[in-house]
Design a protein around this motif. Structure first.
Motif, PDB file in Angstrom:
ATOM      1  N   ARG A 145      53.489  47.936  47.295  1.00 30.81           N
ATOM      2  CA  ARG A 145      54.598  48.816  47.660  1.00 30.81           C
ATOM      3  C   ARG A 145      55.321  49.337  46.431  1.00 30.81           C
ATOM      4  O   ARG A 145      55.944  50.404  46.472  1.00 30.81           O
ATOM      5  N   LEU A 189      59.713  47.436  55.490  1.00 30.21           N
ATOM      6  CA  LEU A 189      60.696  48.478  55.770  1.00 30.21           C
ATOM      7  C   LEU A 189      60.848  48.646  57.275  1.00 30.21           C
ATOM      8  O   LEU A 189      59.940  48.303  58.050  1.00 30.21           O
ATOM      9  N   VAL A 238      63.426  42.562  58.222  1.00 35.93           N
ATOM     10  CA  VAL A 238      63.663  43.487  57.103  1.00 35.93           C
ATOM     11  C   VAL A 238      64.631  42.878  56.099  1.00 35.93           C
ATOM     12  O   VAL A 238      64.466  43.009  54.875  1.00 35.93           O
TER      13      VAL A 238
END
Length: 561
Positions: free
Chosen positions: A267, A204, A197
């Motif tokens: 995203r 995420l 991450v």
């Protein structure tokens, strides 16, 4: 003058030594002249063997095997130590095969003439007519040998042995097992999740717990695998692995960077073809899983080290559970052996009498049949019991489930080669003819050691097929009716090869002066019975045992969240 006289005196004293040395040199030159032809043939054969060794080493790693539907070289599907060991065993086998071609070059030429492949017609005619120089014979057999190394076919004994050795050192089943576990049961360590991450803005923390087939989870796992491989590459310990062109690690990282850019755009709410992106991510996941599996196997020489590394990576240890207790199958092989000897002696004796003009004589020498059963049980039976007991003792010898099958089969060959003749020597010394009873046991054993090749070959054969039918980490034997013919041909071929290797001692047998059978019948019956023994035990190995149906493994069951 004093110097001149001293020189003459010294020459006079040394002249006998000079004469003796000159005589010895002349004698050596005479011997060399008489044996020059044999020496030149030996040097040519050694040169051919050297070439055969180099070609065999190349052929061992030439065939690409699919891992995760991607062709992969065998070198990277096992540890370097195991690959080297397997390569050495294959080179020894292939070198023996080449020497056999040279020794039986006339028969090889006839076979090549029959099939019309491997050799030119004029070379075949020259070899068949004994008109070819020996150098041409060696060169021609090198051509046949090279043809066999390159011809991918089910009948090819060289490549059959290569594929068997690949299986014995877990190629490709071990890497395939790891790929399956990565795809279905990967549990990424929490510390590694945090690192992924932190290093990947498009990942995420919750992506790792999403649905099994969601693009977010697949991408998060792909990022983890890429990060994990980068750690290994950064350590600099396996530079050869990452520079292998077939892996295309540099190109794979470029594809990863492109997918990463598209993933960030998606995203971020930008328009992206989601289906195409999902397909690209799955393809990357598959390629990285293959690379991780090969890297895990390549860098860990032992199963214990591989298990520990796999657990740190996030998958369960590889499956190498011990198979069933093999000793309980001794009765199968004992029955097959006794039946083969009984049928072989009677059938060959009746056949010999019929061909010799004596007609159909079913009443053979019963005592001779009984002695053959005793000697066969002593030679083959003792060896089979020894190799079955070896499986029980293997954990104490470092040959347990954590070692490759190839190492076990090498020990099997050696143990059977030594124990079979020992049992035969004991039977001959205590119950055999008077001349063997009068010999010391050690001398009898040394005389019977030449018969060890039969139990050794049969021991490896039945051990391999026993493992394929009892061990969970080897491929099952296909017991469908469509494979019966091929498996029977396999048994016949094995029996023929075993018989061929034992022909020299079989054809050297001589009957005792007061024996019921003369030398010709003894050799005929011995040769035929040996074929029946090898064929009968091969049939038992192929058809007598069945692997139990394993319980469904929860490891490869897809999870849902």
């Amino acid at each position: 003058m004093r110097v001149l006289l001293s020189g003459i005196l010294l020459f006079a004293l040394c002249s006998p030594a000079f004469a003796q040395d000159a005589g010895a040199v002349a004698q050596n030159f005479a011997w060399l002249g008489d044996n020059m032809r044999s020496l030149s043939h030996t040097l040519m054969t050694i040169g051919g063997v050297g070439l055969a060794i180099g070609l065999a080493a190349q052929a061992f790693g030439r065939r690409q095997v699919n891992v995760a539907n991607v062709p992969t070289f065998p070198r990277y599907m096992t540890s370097p130590q195991q690959y080297r060991f397997g390569s050495i065993v294959f080179v020894i086998f292939a070198s023996g095969f080449f020497l056999l071609l040279v020794y039986e070059h006339k028969e090889v030429a006839r076979v090549a003439d029959l099939f019309g492949e491997g050799l030119a017609k004029n070379i075949i005619d020259a070899i068949k007519d004994d008109a070819a120089p020996y150098l041409l014979v060696v060169a021609a057999m090198c051509a046949v040998y090279l043809y066999c190394l390159k011809k991918e076919a089910n009948w090819n004994p060289l490549l059959m042995m290569r594929d068997a050795i690949h299986t014995w050192i877990s190629i490709p089943q071990l890497a395939g097992d790891i790929v399956g576990k990565i795809q279905f049961s990967l549990e990424i360590p929490p510390a590694a999740k945090a690192e992924v991450v932190r290093n990947s803005t498009e990942v995420l923390a919750g992506d790792f717990d999403k649905g099994e087939n969601t693009p977010e989870r697949i991408w998060a796992q792909t990022c983890y695998m890429k990060w994990w491989l980068t750690q290994g590459k950064g350590a600099g310990e396996d530079g050869i692995f990452f520079t292998e062109p077939s892996f295309g690690f540099k190109e794979l990282r470029e594809q990863f960077d492109k997918a990463s850019t598209r993933m960030r755009a998606w995203r971020g709410g930008q328009p992206v073809e989601v289906e195409d992106l999902a397909d690209k991510i799955k393809e990357l996941h598959n390629k990285f899983a293959r690379l991780v599996a090969c890297y895990l196997v390549y860098r860990n020489a032992s199963r214990d080290a591989l298990d520990a590394e796999a657990k740190r990576f996030g998958i369960e240890p590889t499956s190498h559970a011990a198979g069933e207790n093999p000793v309980k199958y001794w009765i199968v092989y004992a029955l097959a052996l006794v039946t083969s000897v009984y049928v072989g002696v009677y059938a060959c004796g009746i056949a010999y009498d019929w061909m010799a003009g004596a007609g159909f004589v079913p009443d053979q020498d019963f005592e001779r049949v009984q002695s053959w059963i005793m000697y066969s049980l002593s030679n083959f039976g003792v060896a089979i019991i020894a190799i079955l007991l070896l499986r029980i003792a293997s954990p104490y010898l470092g040959l347990g489930v954590h070692q490759t099958h190839l190492l076990t089969y090498c020990w099997t060959f050696l143990v059977a080669f030594l124990t079979g003749p020992f049992g035969l020597a004991m039977a001959a010394h205590f119950f055999g003819p008077a001349k063997y009873q009068a010999m010391p046991l050690l001398e009898v054993y040394l005389n019977t050691l030449k018969w060890g090749i039969g139990p050794a070959l049969i021991g490896v054969y039945i051990s391999y097929y026993l493992d394929r039918q009892t061990c969970p980490d080897l491929p099952n034997i296909n017991h469908s009716y469509s494979t019966v013919g091929w498996r029977l041909l396999n048994c016949l071929s094995f029996a023929a090869v075993t018989l061929f290797l034992l022909l020299p001692p079989l054809l050297a047998l001589k009957a005792e002066p007061d024996a019921a059978w003369d030398t010709s019948k003894l050799r005929f019956v011995a040769t035929g019975t040996m074929f029946f023994i090898a064929f009968g035990l091969a049939l038992a190995a192929q058809f007598a045992l069945r692997k139990g149906t394993p319980e469904a493994s929860p490891v490869l069951t897809p999870r849902t969240s």
